[in-house]
Design a protein around this motif. Structure first.
Motif, PDB file in Angstrom:
ATOM      1  N   ALA A 205       6.741 -20.343  10.944  1.00 34.56           N
ATOM      2  CA  ALA A 205       6.437 -19.398   9.863  1.00 34.56           C
ATOM      3  C   ALA A 205       7.142 -19.724   8.563  1.00 34.56           C
ATOM      4  CB  ALA A 205       6.791 -17.984  10.305  1.00 34.56           C
ATOM      5  N   LEU A 206       6.421 -19.521   7.483  1.00 31.55           N
ATOM      6  CA  LEU A 206       6.967 -19.548   6.132  1.00 31.55           C
ATOM      7  C   LEU A 206       6.642 -18.217   5.467  1.00 31.55           C
ATOM      8  CD1 LEU A 206       6.045 -23.128   4.867  1.00 31.55           C
ATOM      9  CD2 LEU A 206       8.301 -22.304   5.524  1.00 31.55           C
ATOM     10  N   VAL A 207       7.588 -17.665   4.735  1.00 29.91           N
ATOM     11  CA  VAL A 207       7.398 -16.389   4.058  1.00 29.91           C
ATOM     12  C   VAL A 207       7.254 -16.642   2.570  1.00 29.91           C
ATOM     13  CG1 VAL A 207       8.394 -14.133   3.576  1.00 29.91           C
ATOM     14  CG2 VAL A 207       8.685 -15.160   5.834  1.00 29.91           C
ATOM     15  N   ASP A 208       6.193 -16.075   1.984  1.00 30.03           N
ATOM     16  CA  ASP A 208       5.941 -16.215   0.549  1.00 30.03           C
ATOM     17  C   ASP A 208       6.222 -14.878  -0.126  1.00 30.03           C
ATOM     18  OD1 ASP A 208       5.196 -17.397  -1.816  1.00 30.03           O
ATOM     19  OD2 ASP A 208       3.064 -16.959  -1.550  1.00 30.03           O
ATOM     20  N   ALA A 209       6.663 -14.922  -1.365  1.00 32.69           N
ATOM     21  CA  ALA A 209       6.988 -13.695  -2.098  1.00 32.69           C
ATOM     22  C   ALA A 209       6.384 -13.750  -3.487  1.00 32.69           C
ATOM     23  CB  ALA A 209       8.508 -13.519  -2.191  1.00 32.69           C
ATOM     24  N   ASP A 210       6.056 -12.554  -4.018  1.00 35.31           N
ATOM     25  CA  ASP A 210       5.571 -12.490  -5.396  1.00 35.31           C
ATOM     26  C   ASP A 210       6.734 -12.165  -6.335  1.00 35.31           C
ATOM     27  OD1 ASP A 210       6.066  -9.775  -5.179  1.00 35.31           O
ATOM     28  OD2 ASP A 210       3.964  -9.208  -4.951  1.00 35.31           O
ATOM     29  N   GLY A 211       6.430 -11.942  -7.604  1.00 33.58           N
ATOM     30  CA  GLY A 211       7.473 -11.706  -8.592  1.00 33.58           C
ATOM     31  C   GLY A 211       8.271 -10.450  -8.353  1.00 33.58           C
ATOM     32  N   GLN A 212       7.713  -9.498  -7.599  1.00 34.52           N
ATOM     33  CA  GLN A 212       8.412  -8.253  -7.316  1.00 34.52           C
ATOM     34  C   GLN A 212       9.139  -8.287  -5.973  1.00 34.52           C
ATOM     35  OE1 GLN A 212       4.943  -5.641  -7.799  1.00 34.52           O
ATOM     36  NE2 GLN A 212       5.961  -4.748  -9.601  1.00 34.52           N
TER      37      GLN A 212
ATOM     38  N   VAL B 162       0.865  -1.181   0.000  1.00 33.83           N
ATOM     39  CA  VAL B 162       0.000   0.000   0.000  1.00 33.83           C
ATOM     40  C   VAL B 162       0.900   1.230   0.000  1.00 33.83           C
ATOM     41  CG1 VAL B 162      -1.845   1.212   1.198  1.00 33.83           C
ATOM     42  CG2 VAL B 162      -1.740  -1.288   1.279  1.00 33.83           C
ATOM     43  N   PHE B 163       0.659   2.167  -0.910  1.00 35.59           N
ATOM     44  CA  PHE B 163       1.605   3.253  -1.129  1.00 35.59           C
ATOM     45  C   PHE B 163       1.249   4.549  -0.416  1.00 35.59           C
ATOM     46  CE2 PHE B 163       2.390   0.334  -4.581  1.00 35.59           C
ATOM     47  CZ  PHE B 163       3.771   0.269  -4.563  1.00 35.59           C
ATOM     48  N   GLU B 164       0.098   4.594   0.263  1.00 41.17           N
ATOM     49  CA  GLU B 164      -0.194   5.790   1.030  1.00 41.17           C
ATOM     50  C   GLU B 164       0.866   5.966   2.113  1.00 41.17           C
ATOM     51  OE1 GLU B 164      -2.347   3.530   0.271  1.00 41.17           O
ATOM     52  OE2 GLU B 164      -3.886   4.522  -0.924  1.00 41.17           O
ATOM     53  N   ASP B 165       1.158   7.214   2.455  1.00 42.72           N
ATOM     54  CA  ASP B 165       2.205   7.511   3.425  1.00 42.72           C
ATOM     55  C   ASP B 165       1.962   6.752   4.724  1.00 42.72           C
ATOM     56  OD1 ASP B 165       4.317   8.577   4.767  1.00 42.72           O
ATOM     57  OD2 ASP B 165       3.384  10.536   5.117  1.00 42.72           O
ATOM     58  N   ARG B 166       2.945   5.927   5.094  1.00 40.53           N
ATOM     59  CA  ARG B 166       2.949   5.167   6.341  1.00 40.53           C
ATOM     60  C   ARG B 166       1.752   4.227   6.472  1.00 40.53           C
ATOM     61  NH1 ARG B 166       5.230   9.735  10.612  1.00 40.53           N
ATOM     62  NH2 ARG B 166       7.213  10.004   9.563  1.00 40.53           N
ATOM     63  N   ALA B 167       1.179   3.783   5.345  1.00 43.92           N
ATOM     64  CA  ALA B 167       0.123   2.779   5.405  1.00 43.92           C
ATOM     65  C   ALA B 167       0.729   1.460   5.875  1.00 43.92           C
ATOM     66  CB  ALA B 167      -0.531   2.620   4.038  1.00 43.92           C
ATOM     67  N   LEU B 168      -0.091   0.649   6.546  1.00 38.95           N
ATOM     68  CA  LEU B 168       0.392  -0.595   7.148  1.00 38.95           C
ATOM     69  C   LEU B 168       0.095  -1.769   6.222  1.00 38.95           C
ATOM     70  CD1 LEU B 168      -0.862   0.018  10.812  1.00 38.95           C
ATOM     71  CD2 LEU B 168       1.391   0.519   9.836  1.00 38.95           C
ATOM     72  N   CYS B 169       1.150  -2.492   5.843  1.00 45.68           N
ATOM     73  CA  CYS B 169       0.979  -3.669   4.992  1.00 45.68           C
ATOM     74  C   CYS B 169       2.068  -4.668   5.353  1.00 45.68           C
ATOM     75  CB  CYS B 169       1.028  -3.299   3.511  1.00 45.68           C
ATOM     76  SG  CYS B 169       2.557  -2.468   3.016  1.00 45.68           S
ATOM     77  N   MET B 170       1.841  -5.945   5.054  1.00 48.08           N
ATOM     78  CA  MET B 170       2.724  -6.999   5.530  1.00 48.08           C
ATOM     79  C   MET B 170       4.125  -6.964   4.902  1.00 48.08           C
ATOM     80  SD  MET B 170       3.002  -9.115   7.868  1.00 48.08           S
ATOM     81  CE  MET B 170       1.296  -9.197   8.437  1.00 48.08           C
ATOM     82  N   PRO B 171       4.298  -6.672   3.604  1.00 52.41           N
ATOM     83  CA  PRO B 171       5.673  -6.601   3.094  1.00 52.41           C
ATOM     84  C   PRO B 171       6.526  -5.602   3.870  1.00 52.41           C
ATOM     85  CG  PRO B 171       4.122  -6.684   1.273  1.00 52.41           C
ATOM     86  CD  PRO B 171       3.296  -6.515   2.526  1.00 52.41           C
TER      87      PRO B 171
ATOM     88  N   PHE C 119       3.687 -13.410   5.380  1.00 56.72           N
ATOM     89  CA  PHE C 119       3.639 -14.701   6.056  1.00 56.72           C
ATOM     90  C   PHE C 119       2.496 -15.514   5.460  1.00 56.72           C
ATOM     91  CE2 PHE C 119       5.513 -12.000   9.476  1.00 56.72           C
ATOM     92  CZ  PHE C 119       6.751 -12.636   9.512  1.00 56.72           C
ATOM     93  N   ASP C 120       2.784 -16.779   5.160  1.00 59.54           N
ATOM     94  CA  ASP C 120       1.800 -17.657   4.514  1.00 59.54           C
ATOM     95  C   ASP C 120       1.194 -18.573   5.560  1.00 59.54           C
ATOM     96  OD1 ASP C 120       0.397 -19.537   3.006  1.00 59.54           O
ATOM     97  OD2 ASP C 120       1.805 -19.377   1.327  1.00 59.54           O
ATOM     98  N   LYS C 121       0.010 -18.242   6.029  1.00 58.50           N
ATOM     99  CA  LYS C 121      -0.621 -19.029   7.091  1.00 58.50           C
ATOM    100  C   LYS C 121      -1.011 -20.425   6.618  1.00 58.50           C
ATOM    101  CE  LYS C 121      -2.445 -15.423  10.131  1.00 58.50           C
ATOM    102  NZ  LYS C 121      -3.644 -14.930  10.854  1.00 58.50           N
ATOM    103  N   LYS C 122      -1.418 -20.554   5.372  1.00 55.79           N
ATOM    104  CA  LYS C 122      -1.865 -21.852   4.869  1.00 55.79           C
ATOM    105  C   LYS C 122      -0.713 -22.840   4.742  1.00 55.79           C
ATOM    106  CE  LYS C 122      -5.906 -20.135   2.351  1.00 55.79           C
ATOM    107  NZ  LYS C 122      -6.575 -20.022   1.028  1.00 55.79           N
ATOM    108  N   ARG C 123       0.455 -22.367   4.337  1.00 59.43           N
ATOM    109  CA  ARG C 123       1.591 -23.259   4.120  1.00 59.43           C
ATOM    110  C   ARG C 123       2.503 -23.374   5.330  1.00 59.43           C
ATOM    111  NH1 ARG C 123       4.872 -20.913   0.776  1.00 59.43           N
ATOM    112  NH2 ARG C 123       6.138 -22.785   0.465  1.00 59.43           N
ATOM    113  N   SER C 124       2.316 -22.535   6.324  1.00 64.68           N
ATOM    114  CA  SER C 124       3.165 -22.598   7.512  1.00 64.68           C
ATOM    115  C   SER C 124       2.932 -23.897   8.253  1.00 64.68           C
ATOM    116  CB  SER C 124       2.889 -21.401   8.425  1.00 64.68           C
ATOM    117  OG  SER C 124       3.330 -20.196   7.824  1.00 64.68           O
ATOM    118  N   ARG C 125       3.922 -24.282   9.068  1.00 69.57           N
ATOM    119  CA  ARG C 125       3.897 -25.588   9.733  1.00 69.57           C
ATOM    120  C   ARG C 125       2.949 -25.639  10.922  1.00 69.57           C
ATOM    121  NH1 ARG C 125       9.169 -24.741   7.846  1.00 69.57           N
ATOM    122  NH2 ARG C 125       9.539 -23.259   9.512  1.00 69.57           N
TER     123      ARG C 125
END
Length: 623
Positions: free
Chosen positions: A561-568, A522-531, A573-579
């Motif tokens: 925890a397992l961390v998932d990433a996109d092409g960029q 999210v690009f708004e100033d100081r918006a909160l997002c997981m990346p 954190f990936d809750k479905k794939r985490s242990r």
């Protein structure tokens, strides 16, 4: 033919002529063999039982020990490594374990030990030794229709030692005919079902016995096991199958052995850790169990800090070092671990038996461990505070984190957890977590509440208390289930309001700000997002500018925890794939992001115009 009861044999008080098993114990106690405290305890236990075991109905039979120790080099060949093709002469530690398991007897003549735990560093030939023991009990021990099973967390794990057994059956017999084809298979002593790597059962036609590989949970009809071997115990997620087979062993009227092998488990590998702790106490005498055998090779606690630089202690965890395991192998691993934090913990655990770290970790675990400490909310009063909340759907795990910033900008994080009493034991098994014990420990902030679902008013009350005692800026929340939390706040008379943008009017009470959970930035100033939250938390951990309250629940979440990433490269954190449960790590990241971006001097994350969804080519006219 069935085994006959052996003649009762017990050494004199002076021990008389010593057999190889006893000689090993004497050498360990005398310091001739380098050994850690648990290995020393096993040797001392053997010698003590020689002196007074007869009072408890225990008898030492050197003859039975010698038969078992002599089986492998007489019948089996080594199938891999520099010694491939040579007779399988047992290593000294294997001689001690084999002799102990088969030499100790009850008054009835039955084997004394019904279970055995063997824990060494990686590469010490546990699997081939367990395989050879299975072949001996299945085909040459003298019990008709003997059944041996190799089990594992999955088929691949179950096959680790079973494949070693198959390879030894196909290998040339030591001292046999000149023809390389002279093997147990060619002689008809064994029949292997399945071709190549797809073998799944070894049959012993002369006595009607079998050695079979089974995946975890795979059932067979009416098993009567004389031996069940489970390797890689640290990989087991639950102990259900182990306990099931142990009960099957317990029902056997004659001999029966549950043989468990492992490297030292990680701190997050609950099944292996619990069994290891039990057998450690058996070895040291804290637990009296005459039917349990324990052989544990670890460096001592005093060796841990300097283990990379002190080669003299390496043999404590690596008893085959310099014999079948070249010292160059471990030197290479150590040199890498010195400069690469991400491998340091795994090398310490897998090779030196230091029970730290998770099997896999989302960040360099040395760095994570370094920021664990004590965070007392009372000591944080007067400091700015940010909260974050991750509500469970029903009865899983709800996490609330608080992060305070001191005068230097250093952050201090603490997390509270809630779950339900109903079904707690079942969820503990499913999640491989000590929920029951943690909920009863006053030092662990895990509350088990009554009912089938978590009552959100418990959480609302804790948030209200924190707001009353601390300078709370706002609460960051996962939008899922937030309406229930707002309703709970209304129920207890605690005013809250949702922030919906700078152009919207402010409300009364605690400000609630949504925190994105996915990989979208999210690009708004100081918006909160997981990346951004993951980046902020990583930076703080690596800089050691955060202290995270040391909690076994939080460590579990981080280890899962397992961390998932996109092409960029945007990560979440990936809750479905985490242990397992990761809620506590998620809320710590959210609160850290809120605090780091809210501190004076915080610099907004630079963004690319091409990534801004509001950007258009018309804007290029300005250039």
């Amino acid at each position: 033919m069935e085994r006959k009861r052996p003649a009762r044999q017990t050494p004199t008080s002076s021990l008389g002529p010593t057999d190889p098993t006893t000689q090993y114990a004497l050498d360990v106690v005398a310091g001739k063999i380098i050994a850690g405290e648990h290995q020393l305890a096993a040797a001392e236990r053997h010698l003590k039982d020689l002196r007074d075991g007869q009072k408890r109905g225990l008898y030492w039979s050197p003859k039975d020990a010698a038969l078992a120790v002599g089986f492998a080099p007489a019948v089996l060949s080594i199938t891999a490594g520099a010694a491939e093709g040579r007779p399988f002469n047992l290593l000294p530690w294997q001689v001690f374990c084999t002799g102990s398991l088969f030499g100790w007897r009850r008054e009835s003549g039955r084997m004394r030990f019904r279970s055995a735990w063997v824990e060494t560093g990686k590469g010490q030939a546990k699997s081939p030794w367990m395989a050879a023991t299975g072949l001996y009990m299945g085909g040459w021990y003298g019990v008709k229709r003997a059944e041996v099973y190799s089990i594992g967390q999955d088929r691949a794990t179950a096959n680790v030692l079973f494949k070693d057994a198959v390879a030894m059956c196909r290998a040339p017999i030591p001292g046999g005919e000149e023809d390389d084809e002279d093997s147990l298979v060619s002689r008809g002593d064994v029949i292997i079902r399945g071709e190549g790597d797809n073998a799944w059962k070894i049959e012993f036609p002369e006595i009607g016995g079998k050695f079979q590989s089974l995946a975890n949970g795979q059932a067979i009809s009416g098993p009567r096991p004389i031996m069940v071997a489970a390797d890689e115990i640290h990989e087991f997620r639950t102990n259900d199958s182990i306990e099931t087979w142990k009960r099957a062993i317990a029902k056997m009227p004659g001999d029966g052995l549950m043989l468990l092998g492992t490297n030292t488990p990680a701190s997050t590998q609950i099944v292996g850790t619990e069994y290891s702790e039990f057998y450690q106490k058996v070895a040291t005498g804290e637990i009296n169990d005459d039917e349990a055998f324990a052989f544990i090779c670890r460096v001592d606690k005093a060796d841990r800090d300097s283990v990379f630089d002190n080669e003299a202690v390496w043999k404590k965890s690596l008893p085959a070092l310099g014999v079948t395991f070249p010292i160059e192998n471990i030197r290479g691993e150590v040199n890498t671990a010195r400069v690469l934090l991400s491998t340091s913990f795994s090398v310490k655990r897998l090779y030196f038996g230091i029970p730290i770290g998770a099997a896999d970790f989302w960040i360099a675990e040395d760095a994570w461990s370094a920021v664990q400490g004590r965070v007392d909310p009372k000591e944080q009063r007067g400091r700015k505070c940010w909260l974050s909340l991750d509500l469970s759907d029903k009865n899983d795990l709800t996490a609330l984190s608080a992060v305070w910033a001191d005068h230097s900008g250093h952050l201090h994080a603490k997390t509270w957890y809630w779950t339900t009493k109903e079904g707690l034991e079942a969820r503990a098994l499913s999640d491989n977590a000590k929920y029951v014990e943690w909920s009863q420990d006053p030092l662990v902030d895990l509350t088990a509440v009554s009912g089938a679902v978590i009552d959100k008013t418990f959480v609302a009350a804790e948030v209200k208390k924190l707001c009353a005692e601390h300078d709370v800026e706002f609460l960051a929340f996962d939008p899922a289930g937030m309406a229930d939390f707002i309703g709970a706040c209304e129920q207890i008379g605690f005013p809250v309001w949702k922030y919906e943008g700078p152009d919207k009017p402010e409300g009364q009470g605690l400000k609630l700000i949504a925190h994105g959970q996915g990989k979208r930035v999210v690009f708004e100033d100081r918006a909160l997002c997981m990346p951004r939250a993951i980046e902020r938390l990583e930076d703080r951990i690596l800089e050691r500018s955060i202290t995270i309250d040391a909690s076994p629940v939080t460590y579990m979440c981080a280890g899962n925890a397992l961390v998932d990433a996109d092409g960029q490269g945007n990560r979440a954190f990936d809750k479905k794939r985490s242990r397992g449960r990761i809620d506590g790590l998620v809320t710590i990241a959210m609160a850290t992001c809120a605090a780091a971006d809210g501190l004076p001097g915080a610099v907004p994350v630079p963004t690319s115009a091409w990534d801004d969804p509001s950007f258009s080519l018309a804007d290029l006219g300005a250039f």
